[in-house]
Motif scaffolding. Structure first.
Motif, short mmCIF file in Angstrom:
data_model
loop_
_atom_site.label_atom_id
_atom_site.label_comp_id
_atom_site.label_asym_id
_atom_site.label_seq_id
_atom_site.Cartn_x
_atom_site.Cartn_y
_atom_site.Cartn_z
N VAL A 39 -10.59 -16.00 0.49
CA VAL A 39 -10.02 -17.04 0.70
C VAL A 39 -10.22 -17.58 1.73
CG1 VAL A 39 -7.19 -17.26 0.68
CG2 VAL A 39 -8.12 -15.60 -0.89
N PHE A 40 -10.26 -16.85 2.78
CA PHE A 40 -10.75 -17.41 4.01
C PHE A 40 -12.03 -18.53 3.89
CE2 PHE A 40 -13.12 -17.37 8.61
CZ PHE A 40 -12.03 -17.74 9.19
N LYS A 41 -12.50 -18.19 3.22
CA LYS A 41 -13.87 -18.95 3.31
C LYS A 41 -13.91 -20.16 2.32
CE LYS A 41 -18.64 -19.14 1.96
NZ LYS A 41 -19.84 -17.98 0.69
N LEU A 42 -12.87 -19.78 0.61
CA LEU A 42 -12.83 -21.14 0.54
C LEU A 42 -11.93 -22.07 1.60
CD1 LEU A 42 -12.03 -19.40 -3.40
CD2 LEU A 42 -14.06 -20.80 -2.09
N THR A 43 -10.93 -21.62 2.47
CA THR A 43 -10.15 -22.33 2.99
C THR A 43 -10.79 -23.36 3.69
OG1 THR A 43 -8.76 -20.47 4.01
CG2 THR A 43 -8.10 -21.52 2.03
N GLY A 44 -11.71 -22.67 4.35
CA GLY A 44 -12.40 -23.43 5.53
C GLY A 44 -11.81 -22.99 7.13
N ASP A 46 -8.81 -21.98 7.32
CA ASP A 46 -7.43 -22.52 7.38
C ASP A 46 -6.57 -20.73 6.68
OD1 ASP A 46 -7.73 -24.91 7.75
OD2 ASP A 46 -7.95 -25.58 5.73
N PHE A 47 -6.25 -20.45 6.00
CA PHE A 47 -6.27 -19.17 5.87
C PHE A 47 -6.39 -17.63 6.47
CE2 PHE A 47 -4.59 -14.96 3.15
CZ PHE A 47 -3.35 -15.26 2.90
#
Length: 175
Positions: A39-44, A46-47
């Protein structure tokens, strides 16, 4: 003798439970960590949620799982090489297994002693884990407790083998 075997069975089931819980915690921690990183990777970035100390959590619970499994299945722990034992009588194999169980009793006793000393050192010197900064004392005490269960089960199984001559034989079961 039946009373001792009942105690051994209860200890084995308890250790299986502890080992199972430890493995569940390992899997859940790993899954949560992987999902959070994804999720950290997907949100760049942001999360930014991560599982703090996941490596420590996994490593300490792996220690608990291994010690619990060793205590739970100590009577099945010997690898039998057919070439060395195929011509031995069942009595000789039983005697060897009884001696091995006494060896595991000694190993469990030494583990317990060393871990209890480490727990006292952790209290005295304020030893903590690297990432989570929690005291090492409970980790050492849980490990010592599982080691004493290994020693107790090994002694009971050894007494049973020497008294009855019955032991788990992987050659006979095909395991």
């Amino acid at each position: 003798m039946a009373y001792l075997l009942k105690i051994s069975t209860l200890i084995s089931r308890f250790c299986q439970f502890i080992g199972g819980i430890s493995l569940i915690i390992i899997v859940l921690t790993t899954m949560l960590d992987v999902v959070a990183r994804y999720v950290f990777k997907l949100t760049g970035g942001d999360f930014g949620f991560t599982v703090k100390g996941s490596v420590e959590i996994v490593s300490f619970f792996m220690l608990f799982a291994l010690l619990a499994a060793f205590a739970a299945f100590v009577e099945r722990s010997q690898i039998i090489v057919d070439i060395f034992t195929q011509k031995m009588s069942r009595v000789m194999k039983g005697y060897m297994m009884g001696v091995f169980m006494l060896g595991f009793f000694v190993i469990g006793a030494f583990f317990t002693w060393g871990l209890i000393e480490s727990a006292f050192d952790a209290i005295e010197f304020g030893k903590v884990t690297q990432d989570l900064r929690i005291s090492m004392m409970p980790i050492y005490l849980i490990s010592a407790f599982l080691s004493v269960l290994l020693a107790i089960r090994s002694l009971i199984e050894s007494i049973n083998i020497f008294k009855t001559g019955e032991f788990f034989d992987a050659e006979e079961t095909g395991a």
